[in-house]
Design a protein around this motif. Structure first.
Motif, PDB file in Angstrom:
ATOM      1  N   LYS A  52      33.867  34.834  52.400  1.00  0.00           N
ATOM      2  CA  LYS A  52      34.848  35.618  51.724  1.00  0.00           C
ATOM      3  C   LYS A  52      34.230  37.191  51.660  1.00  0.00           C
ATOM      4  O   LYS A  52      33.023  37.339  51.409  1.00  0.00           O
ATOM      5  N   ILE A  53      35.259  38.137  51.984  1.00  0.00           N
ATOM      6  CA  ILE A  53      35.103  39.511  51.975  1.00  0.00           C
ATOM      7  C   ILE A  53      34.831  39.835  50.435  1.00  0.00           C
ATOM      8  O   ILE A  53      35.604  39.839  49.674  1.00  0.00           O
ATOM      9  N   ILE A  54      33.706  40.429  50.047  1.00  0.00           N
ATOM     10  CA  ILE A  54      33.505  40.654  48.611  1.00  0.00           C
ATOM     11  C   ILE A  54      33.574  42.220  48.519  1.00  0.00           C
ATOM     12  O   ILE A  54      33.967  42.572  47.279  1.00  0.00           O
ATOM     13  N   ALA A  55      33.027  42.784  49.229  1.00  0.00           N
ATOM     14  CA  ALA A  55      33.167  44.340  49.170  1.00  0.00           C
ATOM     15  C   ALA A  55      33.202  45.175  50.274  1.00  0.00           C
ATOM     16  O   ALA A  55      32.850  44.447  51.158  1.00  0.00           O
ATOM     17  N   LYS A  56      33.581  46.202  50.402  1.00  0.00           N
ATOM     18  CA  LYS A  56      33.727  47.378  51.572  1.00  0.00           C
ATOM     19  C   LYS A  56      33.155  48.629  51.113  1.00  0.00           C
ATOM     20  O   LYS A  56      33.241  49.067  49.897  1.00  0.00           O
ATOM     21  N   ALA A  57      32.647  49.276  52.182  1.00  0.00           N
ATOM     22  CA  ALA A  57      31.957  50.755  51.869  1.00  0.00           C
ATOM     23  C   ALA A  57      31.885  51.302  52.964  1.00  0.00           C
ATOM     24  O   ALA A  57      31.915  51.003  54.362  1.00  0.00           O
ATOM     25  N   ARG A  58      31.740  52.783  52.854  1.00  0.00           N
ATOM     26  CA  ARG A  58      31.292  53.390  54.293  1.00  0.00           C
ATOM     27  C   ARG A  58      30.273  54.725  53.871  1.00  0.00           C
ATOM     28  O   ARG A  58      30.567  55.331  52.607  1.00  0.00           O
ATOM     29  N   ALA A  59      29.705  54.996  54.714  1.00  0.00           N
ATOM     30  CA  ALA A  59      28.753  56.147  54.584  1.00  0.00           C
ATOM     31  C   ALA A  59      28.257  56.693  55.717  1.00  0.00           C
ATOM     32  O   ALA A  59      28.725  56.385  56.817  1.00  0.00           O
ATOM     33  N   THR A  60      27.560  57.835  55.924  1.00  0.00           N
ATOM     34  CA  THR A  60      27.105  58.412  56.935  1.00  0.00           C
ATOM     35  C   THR A  60      26.108  57.801  58.169  1.00  0.00           C
ATOM     36  O   THR A  60      25.662  58.263  59.036  1.00  0.00           O
ATOM     37  N   SER A  61      25.466  56.662  57.322  1.00  0.00           N
ATOM     38  CA  SER A  61      24.404  55.916  58.114  1.00  0.00           C
ATOM     39  C   SER A  61      24.579  54.437  57.789  1.00  0.00           C
ATOM     40  O   SER A  61      25.141  54.147  56.834  1.00  0.00           O
ATOM     41  N   LYS A  62      24.218  53.385  58.582  1.00  0.00           N
ATOM     42  CA  LYS A  62      24.259  52.161  58.369  1.00  0.00           C
ATOM     43  C   LYS A  62      23.483  51.897  57.264  1.00  0.00           C
ATOM     44  O   LYS A  62      24.071  50.860  56.417  1.00  0.00           O
ATOM     45  N   LYS A  63      22.333  52.257  56.948  1.00  0.00           N
ATOM     46  CA  LYS A  63      21.494  51.997  55.959  1.00  0.00           C
ATOM     47  C   LYS A  63      22.350  52.302  54.606  1.00  0.00           C
ATOM     48  O   LYS A  63      22.229  51.398  53.637  1.00  0.00           O
ATOM     49  N   LYS A  64      22.813  53.477  54.396  1.00  0.00           N
ATOM     50  CA  LYS A  64      23.377  53.862  53.367  1.00  0.00           C
ATOM     51  C   LYS A  64      24.455  53.125  52.810  1.00  0.00           C
ATOM     52  O   LYS A  64      24.907  52.639  51.872  1.00  0.00           O
ATOM     53  N   ALA A  65      25.109  52.880  53.997  1.00  0.00           N
ATOM     54  CA  ALA A  65      26.619  51.735  53.967  1.00  0.00           C
ATOM     55  C   ALA A  65      26.209  50.614  53.555  1.00  0.00           C
ATOM     56  O   ALA A  65      26.795  50.155  52.560  1.00  0.00           O
ATOM     57  N   GLU A  66      25.223  49.975  53.952  1.00  0.00           N
ATOM     58  CA  GLU A  66      24.637  48.898  53.420  1.00  0.00           C
ATOM     59  C   GLU A  66      24.436  48.564  52.072  1.00  0.00           C
ATOM     60  O   GLU A  66      24.577  47.662  51.389  1.00  0.00           O
ATOM     61  N   GLU A  67      23.629  49.636  51.615  1.00  0.00           N
ATOM     62  CA  GLU A  67      22.995  49.570  50.071  1.00  0.00           C
ATOM     63  C   GLU A  67      24.217  49.863  49.299  1.00  0.00           C
ATOM     64  O   GLU A  67      24.227  49.365  48.359  1.00  0.00           O
ATOM     65  N   LYS A  68      25.285  50.764  49.778  1.00  0.00           N
ATOM     66  CA  LYS A  68      26.550  50.851  48.792  1.00  0.00           C
ATOM     67  C   LYS A  68      27.350  49.731  48.680  1.00  0.00           C
ATOM     68  O   LYS A  68      27.736  49.215  47.838  1.00  0.00           O
ATOM     69  N   VAL A  69      27.489  48.950  50.023  1.00  0.00           N
ATOM     70  CA  VAL A  69      28.343  47.645  49.656  1.00  0.00           C
ATOM     71  C   VAL A  69      27.735  46.683  48.933  1.00  0.00           C
ATOM     72  O   VAL A  69      28.412  45.667  48.391  1.00  0.00           O
ATOM     73  N   GLN A 100      25.545  47.152  46.589  1.00  0.00           N
ATOM     74  CA  GLN A 100      25.645  47.306  45.074  1.00  0.00           C
ATOM     75  C   GLN A 100      26.853  46.887  44.519  1.00  0.00           C
ATOM     76  O   GLN A 100      26.819  46.386  43.546  1.00  0.00           O
ATOM     77  N   ARG A 101      27.826  47.215  45.258  1.00  0.00           N
ATOM     78  CA  ARG A 101      29.160  46.791  44.852  1.00  0.00           C
ATOM     79  C   ARG A 101      29.348  45.234  44.637  1.00  0.00           C
ATOM     80  O   ARG A 101      29.808  44.662  43.691  1.00  0.00           O
ATOM     81  N   ALA A 102      28.749  44.399  45.629  1.00  0.00           N
ATOM     82  CA  ALA A 102      28.597  43.047  45.537  1.00  0.00           C
ATOM     83  C   ALA A 102      27.696  42.673  44.401  1.00  0.00           C
ATOM     84  O   ALA A 102      28.289  41.749  43.747  1.00  0.00           O
ATOM     85  N   TYR A 103      26.666  43.270  44.091  1.00  0.00           N
ATOM     86  CA  TYR A 103      26.067  42.902  42.844  1.00  0.00           C
ATOM     87  C   TYR A 103      26.637  43.024  41.933  1.00  0.00           C
ATOM     88  O   TYR A 103      26.453  42.196  40.818  1.00  0.00           O
ATOM     89  N   PHE A 104      27.371  43.997  41.397  1.00  0.00           N
ATOM     90  CA  PHE A 104      28.120  44.167  40.162  1.00  0.00           C
ATOM     91  C   PHE A 104      29.109  42.872  39.879  1.00  0.00           C
ATOM     92  O   PHE A 104      29.683  42.431  39.040  1.00  0.00           O
ATOM     93  N   VAL A 105      29.590  42.475  41.534  1.00  0.00           N
ATOM     94  CA  VAL A 105      30.504  41.066  41.226  1.00  0.00           C
ATOM     95  C   VAL A 105      29.770  40.103  40.772  1.00  0.00           C
ATOM     96  O   VAL A 105      30.450  39.328  39.895  1.00  0.00           O
ATOM     97  N   PHE A 106      28.791  39.703  41.368  1.00  0.00           N
ATOM     98  CA  PHE A 106      27.826  38.593  41.044  1.00  0.00           C
ATOM     99  C   PHE A 106      26.821  39.072  40.087  1.00  0.00           C
ATOM    100  O   PHE A 106      25.746  38.165  39.932  1.00  0.00           O
ATOM    101  N   GLN A 107      26.798  39.893  39.455  1.00  0.00           N
ATOM    102  CA  GLN A 107      25.711  40.493  38.242  1.00  0.00           C
ATOM    103  C   GLN A 107      25.120  39.288  37.490  1.00  0.00           C
ATOM    104  O   GLN A 107      23.930  39.066  37.238  1.00  0.00           O
ATOM    105  N   GLU A 108      26.241  38.672  36.564  1.00  0.00           N
ATOM    106  CA  GLU A 108      25.799  37.732  35.539  1.00  0.00           C
ATOM    107  C   GLU A 108      25.228  36.381  36.356  1.00  0.00           C
ATOM    108  O   GLU A 108      24.200  35.960  35.799  1.00  0.00           O
TER     109      GLU A 108
END
Length: 247
Positions: A215-232, A234-242
Motif C-alpha cells: 500500500k502506498i503510504i507516503a510520497k515526497a520529492r527532493a533534489t537527490s534520491k537520498k533526500k527524497a528517501e529520507e523525506k518520504v 519521515q512521513r511514513a514514520y509519522f503514520v506508523f509512529q505509535e
C-alpha cells in the motif's frame, strides 16, 4: 622596490596570522603551538596550495584524522557513562553524536566558515562544509597539542555542552533506516519507487513513493534520491509512529 614589496607582504601576512591566532586561541581556550595545522584545517581544495615538498594540501586529510579522534573519545565517554549499554546501543549512540547533522551544527556554532581559505564563494559550499571543517579542526588540535589536549577539548567543548544521553536516545538520525528496520522486524514488505521529476523549476528532482505491505503510504520529492528517501520515510514514520515506538 622588490624588497619593499616583500616586506609589505610579510607584514601584512604577519598581521593576518596574528588576528587568526587570537581568534583560534579564543575558540580553543589555549594558545596553539603550531598555527600551520589550523591554517591547513581551513584550506579548501580549491585554494590549490602545496607544502614545502610540493605535495598538495587541504583540510581533507585532517578531516579524516579528526573523525577518528572524535569517535574514540566519544566511544570512551559512552562506555564509561552507560555501563548497562550493549555494543549495539553504544554504536547507535555514538552515531547520533557524530552524525553529519550534529557535526554541521557544531561547525556552525563555532563559526568555522569564517576561516576558510578558498577560491570558491562560500555560497557554493554544501551544508556539510561545516561538519567537515569541524572534524579538520579536531585533527589540527591533535597534531598541535597531542591526544590529551584533544580529548580535553572534546570533553569540555562538545560532550559537556552538546551531549545529553537521555535526549539522544529518542533522537532519530535516519528515518529511512528506522522504517526499514521496523518493516524487517515485522516481516512486512516495503519498496521505495522513484521517478525522475523535472517539474517546472528547471532543476532535476526525484519523486518517490513508499509502499508498505503493498500500500502506498507516503510520497515526497527532493533534489537527490537520498533526500527524497529520507523525506518520504519521515512521513511514513509519522503514520506508523505509535506502532514503531511501541515497546
Amino acid at each position: 622596490m622588490r624588497r619593499l614589496l616583500n616586506k609589505i607582504r610579510k607584514n601584512s601576512r604577519s598581521q593576518e596570522d596574528g588576528i587568526f591566532f587570537e581568534k583560534i586561541s579564543k575558540i580553543l581556550g589555549f594558545q596553539p603551538k603550531e598555527l600551520k595545522y589550523y591554517q591547513k584545517a581551513f584550506t579548501h581544495r580549491s585554494a590549490n596550495k602545496v607544502d614545502e615538498n610540493g605535495n598538495p594540501f587541504n583540510y581533507e586529510r585532517l578531516e579524516f584524522l579528526g573523525d577518528a579522534m572524535l569517535g574514540s573519545v566519544i566511544a570512551a565517554h559512552l562506555y564509561n557513562e552507560v555501563p548497562s549499554g550493549d555494543e549495539g546501543y553504544l554504536t547507535k549512540m555514538r552515531s547520533k553524536i557524530v552524525s553529519r547533522e550534529h557535526l554541521n551544527e557544531l561547525g556552525r556554532d563555532f563559526n568555522l566558515l569564517q576561516f576558510v581559505d578558498s577560491k570558491v564563494n562560500s555560497s557554493q559550499f554544501g551544508e556539510n562544509i561545516h561538519g567537515n571543517l569541524f572534524e579538520a579542526f579536531i585533527g589540527a588540535i591533535y597534531l598541535d597539542k597531542g591526544f590529551s589536549y584533544c580529548e580535553k577539548f572534546i570533553q569540555n567543548k562538545i560532550i559537556k555542552q552538546y551531549v545529553d544521553i537521555a535526549k539522544l536516545e529518542g533522537k532519530v538520525i535516519s528515518y529511512k533506516s528506522l522504517i526499514i528496520e521496523w518493516c524487517q522486524k515485522e516481516k512486512t514488505p516495503f519498496a521505495f519507487d522513484f521517478i525522475e521529476d523535472n517539474g517546472q523549476e528547471g532543476q532535476k528532482y526525484f519523486s518517490v513513493k513508499l509502499s508498505i505491505d503493498n500500500k502506498i503510504i507516503a510520497k515526497a520529492r527532493a533534489t537527490s534520491k537520498k533526500k527524497a528517501e529520507e523525506k518520504v520515510a519521515q512521513r511514513a514514520y509519522f503514520v506508523f509512529q505509535e506502532k514503531i515506538t511501541k515497546k
